[in-house]
Motif scaffolding. Structure first.
Motif, PDB file in Angstrom:
ATOM      1  N   GLY A 114     112.445  -8.823  81.362  1.00 33.18           N
ATOM      2  CA  GLY A 114     111.122  -9.421  81.880  1.00 33.18           C
ATOM      3  C   GLY A 114     111.571 -10.627  82.995  1.00 33.18           C
ATOM      4  O   GLY A 114     112.815 -10.687  83.180  1.00 33.18           O
ATOM      5  N   GLY A 115     110.700 -11.351  83.440  1.00 36.77           N
ATOM      6  CA  GLY A 115     110.946 -12.332  84.260  1.00 36.77           C
ATOM      7  C   GLY A 115     110.858 -12.255  85.755  1.00 36.77           C
ATOM      8  O   GLY A 115     110.825 -12.942  86.581  1.00 36.77           O
ATOM      9  N   ARG A 116     110.389 -10.934  85.897  1.00 36.67           N
ATOM     10  CA  ARG A 116     110.041 -10.539  87.472  1.00 36.67           C
ATOM     11  C   ARG A 116     108.905  -9.482  87.260  1.00 36.67           C
ATOM     12  O   ARG A 116     108.705  -8.924  86.279  1.00 36.67           O
ATOM     13  CB  ARG A 116     111.184  -9.907  88.177  1.00 36.67           C
ATOM     14  CG  ARG A 116     112.363 -10.742  88.371  1.00 36.67           C
ATOM     15  CD  ARG A 116     112.334 -11.844  89.280  1.00 36.67           C
ATOM     16  NE  ARG A 116     113.490 -12.481  89.649  1.00 36.67           N
ATOM     17  CZ  ARG A 116     114.064 -13.301  88.926  1.00 36.67           C
ATOM     18  NH1 ARG A 116     113.456 -13.783  87.878  1.00 36.67           N
ATOM     19  NH2 ARG A 116     115.247 -13.960  89.202  1.00 36.67           N
ATOM     20  N   LEU A 117     108.167  -9.611  88.458  1.00 37.63           N
ATOM     21  CA  LEU A 117     107.079  -8.680  88.343  1.00 37.63           C
ATOM     22  C   LEU A 117     107.174  -7.309  88.804  1.00 37.63           C
ATOM     23  O   LEU A 117     106.402  -6.654  88.173  1.00 37.63           O
ATOM     24  CB  LEU A 117     105.897  -9.279  89.619  1.00 37.63           C
ATOM     25  CG  LEU A 117     105.217 -10.738  89.321  1.00 37.63           C
ATOM     26  CD1 LEU A 117     104.117 -10.753  90.202  1.00 37.63           C
ATOM     27  CD2 LEU A 117     104.858 -10.880  87.822  1.00 37.63           C
ATOM     28  N   SER A 118     108.122  -7.110  89.705  1.00 36.14           N
ATOM     29  CA  SER A 118     108.057  -5.576  90.445  1.00 36.14           C
ATOM     30  C   SER A 118     108.756  -4.592  89.618  1.00 36.14           C
ATOM     31  O   SER A 118     108.442  -3.703  89.370  1.00 36.14           O
ATOM     32  CB  SER A 118     108.283  -5.542  91.728  1.00 36.14           C
ATOM     33  OG  SER A 118     107.282  -6.115  92.360  1.00 36.14           O
ATOM     34  N   SER A 119     110.088  -4.841  89.514  1.00 36.86           N
ATOM     35  CA  SER A 119     111.228  -4.053  89.056  1.00 36.86           C
ATOM     36  C   SER A 119     112.337  -4.567  88.527  1.00 36.86           C
ATOM     37  O   SER A 119     112.461  -5.782  88.434  1.00 36.86           O
ATOM     38  CB  SER A 119     111.501  -3.124  90.102  1.00 36.86           C
ATOM     39  OG  SER A 119     112.448  -3.991  91.007  1.00 36.86           O
ATOM     40  N   VAL A 120     112.882  -3.751  87.575  1.00 38.28           N
ATOM     41  CA  VAL A 120     114.265  -4.205  87.142  1.00 38.28           C
ATOM     42  C   VAL A 120     115.346  -3.196  87.536  1.00 38.28           C
ATOM     43  O   VAL A 120     115.261  -1.994  87.493  1.00 38.28           O
ATOM     44  CB  VAL A 120     114.238  -4.314  85.613  1.00 38.28           C
ATOM     45  CG1 VAL A 120     115.753  -4.529  84.975  1.00 38.28           C
ATOM     46  CG2 VAL A 120     113.280  -5.080  85.088  1.00 38.28           C
ATOM     47  N   LEU A 121     116.177  -3.532  88.058  1.00 34.04           N
ATOM     48  CA  LEU A 121     117.385  -2.843  88.520  1.00 34.04           C
ATOM     49  C   LEU A 121     118.834  -3.341  87.726  1.00 34.04           C
ATOM     50  O   LEU A 121     119.119  -4.371  87.647  1.00 34.04           O
ATOM     51  CB  LEU A 121     117.681  -3.422  89.993  1.00 34.04           C
ATOM     52  CG  LEU A 121     119.039  -2.712  90.573  1.00 34.04           C
ATOM     53  CD1 LEU A 121     118.818  -0.930  90.713  1.00 34.04           C
ATOM     54  CD2 LEU A 121     119.167  -3.061  92.038  1.00 34.04           C
ATOM     55  N   ASP A 122     118.950  -2.379  86.861  1.00 33.44           N
ATOM     56  CA  ASP A 122     119.782  -2.510  85.814  1.00 33.44           C
ATOM     57  C   ASP A 122     121.190  -1.779  86.245  1.00 33.44           C
ATOM     58  O   ASP A 122     121.341  -0.661  86.270  1.00 33.44           O
ATOM     59  CB  ASP A 122     119.329  -1.930  84.566  1.00 33.44           C
ATOM     60  CG  ASP A 122     120.329  -2.484  83.101  1.00 33.44           C
ATOM     61  OD1 ASP A 122     120.882  -3.067  83.401  1.00 33.44           O
ATOM     62  OD2 ASP A 122     119.945  -1.611  82.210  1.00 33.44           O
ATOM     63  N   THR A 140     110.615  -8.989  97.691  1.00 31.26           N
ATOM     64  CA  THR A 140     112.203  -8.821  97.513  1.00 31.26           C
ATOM     65  C   THR A 140     112.385  -9.657  96.333  1.00 31.26           C
ATOM     66  O   THR A 140     113.239  -9.275  95.236  1.00 31.26           O
ATOM     67  CB  THR A 140     113.144  -9.092  98.663  1.00 31.26           C
ATOM     68  OG1 THR A 140     112.667 -10.369  99.322  1.00 31.26           O
ATOM     69  CG2 THR A 140     112.730  -7.872  99.560  1.00 31.26           C
ATOM     70  N   ASP A 141     111.865 -10.722  96.068  1.00 34.04           N
ATOM     71  CA  ASP A 141     112.200 -11.785  95.043  1.00 34.04           C
ATOM     72  C   ASP A 141     111.546 -11.416  93.453  1.00 34.04           C
ATOM     73  O   ASP A 141     111.611 -11.954  92.482  1.00 34.04           O
ATOM     74  CB  ASP A 141     111.598 -13.040  94.942  1.00 34.04           C
ATOM     75  CG  ASP A 141     110.172 -13.305  95.322  1.00 34.04           C
ATOM     76  OD1 ASP A 141     109.557 -12.647  96.296  1.00 34.04           O
ATOM     77  OD2 ASP A 141     109.789 -14.185  94.358  1.00 34.04           O
ATOM     78  N   GLN A 142     110.676 -10.267  93.630  1.00 32.72           N
ATOM     79  CA  GLN A 142     110.186  -9.751  92.487  1.00 32.72           C
ATOM     80  C   GLN A 142     110.802  -8.727  91.773  1.00 32.72           C
ATOM     81  O   GLN A 142     110.365  -8.087  90.783  1.00 32.72           O
ATOM     82  CB  GLN A 142     108.707  -9.358  92.559  1.00 32.72           C
ATOM     83  CG  GLN A 142     107.826 -10.469  93.041  1.00 32.72           C
ATOM     84  CD  GLN A 142     106.333 -10.181  93.506  1.00 32.72           C
ATOM     85  OE1 GLN A 142     105.982  -8.954  93.762  1.00 32.72           O
ATOM     86  NE2 GLN A 142     105.478 -10.955  93.663  1.00 32.72           N
ATOM     87  N   ASN A 143     112.167  -8.561  92.387  1.00 30.93           N
ATOM     88  CA  ASN A 143     112.929  -7.498  91.574  1.00 30.93           C
ATOM     89  C   ASN A 143     114.126  -8.319  90.726  1.00 30.93           C
ATOM     90  O   ASN A 143     114.626  -9.205  91.374  1.00 30.93           O
ATOM     91  CB  ASN A 143     113.762  -6.808  92.658  1.00 30.93           C
ATOM     92  CG  ASN A 143     112.931  -5.913  93.559  1.00 30.93           C
ATOM     93  OD1 ASN A 143     111.747  -5.345  93.146  1.00 30.93           O
ATOM     94  ND2 ASN A 143     113.076  -6.064  94.866  1.00 30.93           N
ATOM     95  N   ASN A 171     103.792  -7.906  83.381  1.00 28.05           N
ATOM     96  CA  ASN A 171     104.747  -8.700  83.674  1.00 28.05           C
ATOM     97  C   ASN A 171     104.497  -9.892  84.276  1.00 28.05           C
ATOM     98  O   ASN A 171     103.674 -10.373  84.893  1.00 28.05           O
ATOM     99  CB  ASN A 171     105.717  -8.178  84.865  1.00 28.05           C
ATOM    100  CG  ASN A 171     105.992  -6.559  84.540  1.00 28.05           C
ATOM    101  OD1 ASN A 171     106.105  -6.050  83.154  1.00 28.05           O
ATOM    102  ND2 ASN A 171     106.189  -5.743  85.474  1.00 28.05           N
ATOM    103  N   VAL A 172     105.485 -10.946  83.776  1.00 24.05           N
ATOM    104  CA  VAL A 172     105.336 -12.184  84.144  1.00 24.05           C
ATOM    105  C   VAL A 172     106.376 -12.802  84.853  1.00 24.05           C
ATOM    106  O   VAL A 172     107.590 -12.526  84.506  1.00 24.05           O
ATOM    107  CB  VAL A 172     105.074 -13.279  82.861  1.00 24.05           C
ATOM    108  CG1 VAL A 172     104.872 -14.701  83.227  1.00 24.05           C
ATOM    109  CG2 VAL A 172     103.790 -12.666  82.185  1.00 24.05           C
ATOM    110  N   GLN A 173     106.319 -13.763  86.021  1.00 24.09           N
ATOM    111  CA  GLN A 173     107.354 -14.206  86.604  1.00 24.09           C
ATOM    112  C   GLN A 173     107.233 -15.608  86.704  1.00 24.09           C
ATOM    113  O   GLN A 173     106.353 -16.374  87.137  1.00 24.09           O
ATOM    114  CB  GLN A 173     107.358 -13.619  88.032  1.00 24.09           C
ATOM    115  CG  GLN A 173     108.719 -14.285  88.879  1.00 24.09           C
ATOM    116  CD  GLN A 173     108.915 -13.211  90.119  1.00 24.09           C
ATOM    117  OE1 GLN A 173     108.622 -12.155  90.109  1.00 24.09           O
ATOM    118  NE2 GLN A 173     109.979 -13.813  90.985  1.00 24.09           N
TER     119      GLN A 173
END
Lengths: 777, 311
Positions: free
Chosen positions: A218-226, A173-176, A520-522
């Motif tokens: 960027g900044g998270r591995l899994s997803s971006v919720l915009d 959950t923190d990779q979003n 992606n990089v976190q």
């Protein structure tokens, strides 16, 4: 690197050549009644079906057309198509206002070629949510929720019963990355995750990227919720609202100066505590300690925008939300605040610029509930961000985006104060860090069938510091850094390139194949030892011990439309390789541990799956079926003998069925059904005694499964006849309609009389009926 | 509804909620179960609307693990005899009859060549006869049973030279009633100062005896960030209802080995595993070879008597 620049230079030069002999039409597409910009509206040329473009996140478009006569066609779902004949003799600035469709029962749908966007666009692993769509679905406790609706899409899974946390393609959950008008929301949940912080009345657009992320993110591995907030009606004042069982909400919007600027203010508050108090007073709930309990949350969204000139527009938006929880000797409050100042500027009709200054804050306070001797634990995460984006269109075949982002993170993991003496009693070390990135991406239509998008993001992260920093080798302290006293000095830096690319090939109007790769990089890691996540979970920056997490994702998809584009079908497969994943040693002490990094171990992960999606978008009866077959595994030295084991969010099957049916002009029925394999969990395999205590025996991590989860929700909405300006509707929802006992948790306890060990399943919600009254005037 | 009411009062008992009481040792010494509490309130509220939330006993197939040896072995620098208890793990259905390990050959040898085979007593207990623990010596425990040999080796640490202890009775700020009215809840706190020897890595554990029984044990801790310095801290005594002024309690500081330390440190976290909030419960880390569970604690002891202060 030199070669890359040479290529880029050649490309820019090439782009300017291709523009010759053509003119550009540019402007905004808006709703004619509210003046609200429409994101993703399609603009095409009737005579030339291969030319087409859609509006950007601010409703702006720029289309290149050969000189002479043609007809511009503008399309947006839920709106009447607009045709606009032009005779181009020069570049033109043209705004379009679309009219919302009146709901007609026997509506004949006018076809337009843009209805197969899903097939022809070079985009995969992206899901967009229409706010109108959310509004007709059944709601949990009557609260419509964007995050819960997202969980009905393929590849996006709920983190737990009634939970607004989500896992994307096997990520945690923190990779979003959750962005509200560009501001990071660190904890998007209210009431321990049962509700999300996003009040749908204030939301305009929701996009989730689960595959290849655009380079600007960027900044998270899994997803971006915009998530983008509404701008407000720039033509007239409006009031929207709703009264529900546990909360009420109201939204006011209107022009600041007509057609020049608008504002919106949206507020929501739950009153569960008021109801609870009355239940206690009426002796229905017999627990007098609850009489003094406090339990509510509220949200406030506000946004204003103003057109300074034809070329300049400024936006100011903010969110403020808080959860308040407390009983006699304990209080726990947490909340997010964000503020975004944004300036859109058009250099010319081809170059669009967006500058944002963003502030966001997440904090929580735990107190002992005492008025005479208060003790508080305070924890904070605060970010200050500056972001500059440029979008350059050269012709219709080239879209270039580039820019930079710079964020200062300040993390205060925990400070304890007593107000007897008003002094700080103890404090975990504060950690400051800076995260920077520059990015570039080029969307290039090579032929009418083949489109490529490639981009590069180079990110840099630096831990700033005041010493000491400790270096561990799984639990054991092996070294330390002690001589840094300057809190602004970089003590540890990381630079990571993040290449991304996608390719789409349109076989014909109905079929296309697409492929993508994304790294992606976190740099920030969330340490959580709980199954559902909690506001007290701790974020730690990359450091001497924890290096940036990296994921490489490969995806391939096939897209097909049927029956005159009435049905959309897609199949995507993905494979994700993750390194430098963080977990904790057995028996780790995570909370309020100043040396929390000593409790961590590092390993790798992999996730792969197949996502099938069939959607009927139009007509009286619409909805979708989504199915995900997937596996998510982790491998850590010291866990399960270093073998691959299922991650807790690993679920083999995940099915969602969503159906909406317009029964009549007044009534809409809806239903959702979900089924998923249970999470991987660790159950004891037996027990033993140490002294007089029963100790459970564990053999392997995540070696068991929760029972499969399934649930049907149904909803019905009745639209009342419009009286003048006043519109209203009544929504009935039933959560878990067939009352399936889903396991929220499974625990083990020793029966006090028989001394036997029992397995106990707790079910949270057997059935939850609710009703909400919505109005607008 | 009933479950949640019970649950909530349980969750808020004095041990679990916020050990953030006002004593200087403000950091909870164990992971705070605050979130448990919060979830409980959230649940009780939602449940009151959610109608018929429930808890039920279910049957799940836990494919039982094969029995494993469990060792509880303590030797110290105090005069013997020392006792060692051997038992086995059981499946859940066998929990009422934990099998004692009979007929095992249990030996303890030390680094100066002494070796002793322990005498078997009842119920899986084994006793030494002549062995006397000496700080600095290395001890090897060997257990032979069912055709398998288990081993554990630990050096006895030197006792701490300087230990200062005190006990005090104070207002329990962490558990004041909301308005602050009425009787103020009180609690007993033991404060200590250990002069940590710098040349070795040290691991510690406190045990408190009251009326001849083990009455409180404080979590194990080490000198990772205080090597060679004074470690000053305090811990709260629980279940002190039977205390009367003038009574004595004995506080024992054990200087333990790293293996035993890892066991006691992880015992509390993994123990029970009852908390649903722990996503990945695990066994306490044992220092017995060949998948043996439990511990071999070779410690040196420093103890002090404390008198319960006046109210």
């Amino acid at each position: 690197m030199k070669k890359l620049f040479a290529c880029l230079a050649a490309l820019f030069w090439g782009l300017s050549i291709w523009g010759q002999g053509k003119y550009t039409i540019s402007g905004y597409v808006r709703d004619d009644k509210s003046g609200e910009e429409l994101i993703g509206a399609a603009i095409g040329v009737n005579e030339m079906p291969s030319i087409g473009i859609s509006t950007n996140a601010y409703g702006y478009y720029s289309l290149t057309v050969p000189k002479g006569k043609c007809t511009i066609v503008v399309n947006f779902i839920g709106y009447e198509m607009l045709s606009f004949p032009v005779d181009l003799t020069g570049s033109l600035k043209q705004n379009f206002n679309l009219t919302r469709k009146v709901k007609e029962l026997n509506e004949v749908v006018v076809m337009s070629e843009k209805r197969n966007d899903n097939v022809t666009k070079n985009q995969m692993g992206v899901e967009k949510l229409n706010i109108q769509e959310i509004k007709s679905l059944p709601a949990f406790f009557g609260e419509r929720d964007v995050l819960k609706t997202l969980q009905l899409l393929p590849g996006i899974k709920s983190a737990g019963e009634g939970n607004s946390g989500f896992n994307v393609r096997g990520g945690t959950t923190d990779q979003n990355l959750i962005l509200l008008d560009g501001a990071t929301v660190y904890n998007a949940s209210h009431l321990m995750g049962f509700f999300s912080v996003f009040n749908p009345d204030a939301i305009k657009d929701v996009t989730v990227y689960k595959g290849s992320l655009p380079s600007e993110f960027g900044g998270r591995l899994s997803s971006v919720l915009d998530i983008k907030m509404n701008e407000g009606n720039s033509k007239e004042y409006e009031v929207d609202g709703g009264i529900g069982l546990i909360s009420s909400r109201v939204t006011i919007d209107g022009p600041i100066v007509k057609n020049k600027g608008s504002f919106i203010i949206s507020a929501r508050r739950t009153y569960a505590d008021l109801i609870l108090h009355s239940l206690v007073s009426a002796n229905i709930v017999r627990d007098s300690t609850l009489k003094d309990s406090r339990l509510y949350f509220y949200d406030l969204n506000a946004k204003a925008n103003y057109n300074l000139s034809d070329r300049d527009r400024i936006f100011l938006s903010g969110y403020f939300g808080k959860d308040v929880l407390g009983i006699t000797s304990f209080g726990f409050d947490w909340g997010n605040s964000t503020a975004t100042l944004r300036w859109n500027h058009l250099f010319d009709n081809k170059l669009f610029s967006n500058t944002s200054l963003v502030f966001n804050d997440f904090n929580y306070t735990i107190n002992n509930g005492s008025t005479t001797h208060p003790i508080n634990i305070i924890s904070k995460i605060r970010d200050y961000t500056i972001k500059q984006d440029y979008q350059y269109s050269s012709g219709n075949n080239n879209q270039i985006k580039f820019g930079f982002i710079s964020t200062f993170h300040r993390m205060v993991p925990g400070t304890i104060t007593t107000s007897d003496t008003n002094t700080i009693r103890k404090s975990l070390p504060i950690r400051n860090s800076v995260e920077n990135a520059v990015y570039f991406s080029h969307d290039f239509r090579i032929t009418s069938k083949l489109t490529v998008n490639y981009g590069l993001r180079i990110s840099e992260f630096s831990l700033l510091g005041t010493a000491p920093f400790y270096i561990y080798d799984s639990y054991n302290l092996i070294d330390s850094v002690k001589n840094v006293v300057d809190s602004t000095r970089k003590v540890k830096s990381f630079v990571r390139p993040e290449p991304r690319a996608s390719l789409s090939y349109v076989i014909n109007e109905k079929n296309s194949v697409k492929a993508s790769y994304s790294r992606n990089v976190q740099y920030l890691h969330l340490l959580s030892n709980s199954t559902t996540g909690s506001p007290t979970d701790m974020w730690v920056p990359s450091s001497y011990n924890t290096v940036p997490e990296i994921s490489d994702q490969f995806a391939f998809g096939y897209f097909r439309n049927f029956n005159n584009n009435n049905y959309e079908f897609s199949a995507e497969v993905y494979y994700k390789n993750l390194i430098h994943q963080v977990d904790y040693i057995n028996g780790a002490i995570l909370n309020f541990n100043a040396n929390v990094e000593s409790q961590l171990i590092y390993g790798k992960g992999r996730a792969y799956g197949l996502e099938l999606f069939l959607k009927k978008k139009y007509g009286r009866f619409n909805g979708w079926i989504s199915y995900t077959l997937s596996r998510t595994e982790r491998r850590f030295e010291g866990i399960n003998d270093g073998k691959w084991y299922p991650a807790k969010q690993d679920r083999t099957h995940d099915i969602s069925v969503v159906a909406v049916c317009d029964l009549s002009r007044r009534w809409t029925l809806s239903g959702t059904w979900v089924y998923n394999t249970g999470n991987a969990v660790t159950f004891p395999k037996g027990a033993y005694m140490i002294g007089n205590n029963v100790i459970f025996l564990y053999t392997d991590r995540n070696g068991n499964r929760m029972p499969a989860y399934h649930r049907l929700d149904i909803g019905a909405t009745k639209q009342f006849a419009k009286k003048g300006h006043y519109e209203s509707s009544l929504n009935f929802s039933i959560y878990n309609a067939y009352m399936h006992d889903n396991a929220y948790m499974i625990t083990f306890r020793q029966n006090e009389s028989t001394k036997q060990i029992e397995t106990v399943q707790t079910t949270l919600f057997r059935i939850v009926p609710s009703v909400t009254y919505n109005f607008k005037f | 509804m009933k479950f949640f009411s019970q649950n909530i009062s349980k969750r808020f008992d004095r041990n679990q909620i916020c050990s953030l009481s006002g004593t200087g040792k403000l950091f909870p010494r164990e992971p705070v179960k605050n979130c448990t509490a919060v979830v409980s309130i959230a649940l009780i509220l939602l449940a009151s609307f959610g109608l018929a939330s429930c808890q039920k006993v279910i049957n799940i197939d836990l494919n039982n693990a094969s029995p494993q040896l469990v060792v509880e072995a303590n030797i110290s620098n105090l005069p013997g005899p020392y006792f060692i208890k051997l038992s086995k793990t059981v499946s859940f259905s066998g929990i009422t009859e934990i099998p004692a390990v009979k007929g095992a050959i249990v030996e303890i040898s030390d680094s100066s060549g002494n070796k002793e085979t322990l005498t078997e007593l009842m119920n899986g207990f084994y006793r030494t006869r002549t062995l006397r623990g000496i700080p600095g010596h290395k001890y090897t425990l060997t257990i032979k049973t069912d055709g398998q040999t288990y081993e554990s080796v630990s050096r006895m640490p030197y006792p701490v030279g300087n230990l200062t202890l005190g006990i005090k009775r104070e207002v329990d700020y962490g558990h004041l009633p909301g308005g602050g009215a009425g009787d103020q809840p009180m609690r007993y706190v033991v404060n200590y100062e250990i002069n940590d020897p710098g040349e070795y890595k040290n691991y510690y554990r406190f045990i408190v005896y009251f009326k001849n029984g083990i009455f409180n044990s404080h979590r194990a801790f080490d000198d990772q960030f205080h090597n060679g310095k004074i470690i000053a801290d305090e811990f709260e005594l629980h279940d002190t209802l039977n205390f009367n002024p003038g009574d004595t309690v004995m506080v024992e500081l054990q200087n333990i080995g790293s293996g035993a330390y890892n066991f006691f440190r992880t015992l509390r976290e993994g123990a029970g595993g009852m908390s649903f909030l722990s996503a990945s419960p695990s066994n306490p880390i044992s220092n017995i070879s060949d998948d043996g569970l439990g511990y071999f604690n070779v410690c040196s002891v420093t103890d002090r008597m404390l008198i319960i202060p006046e109210k």
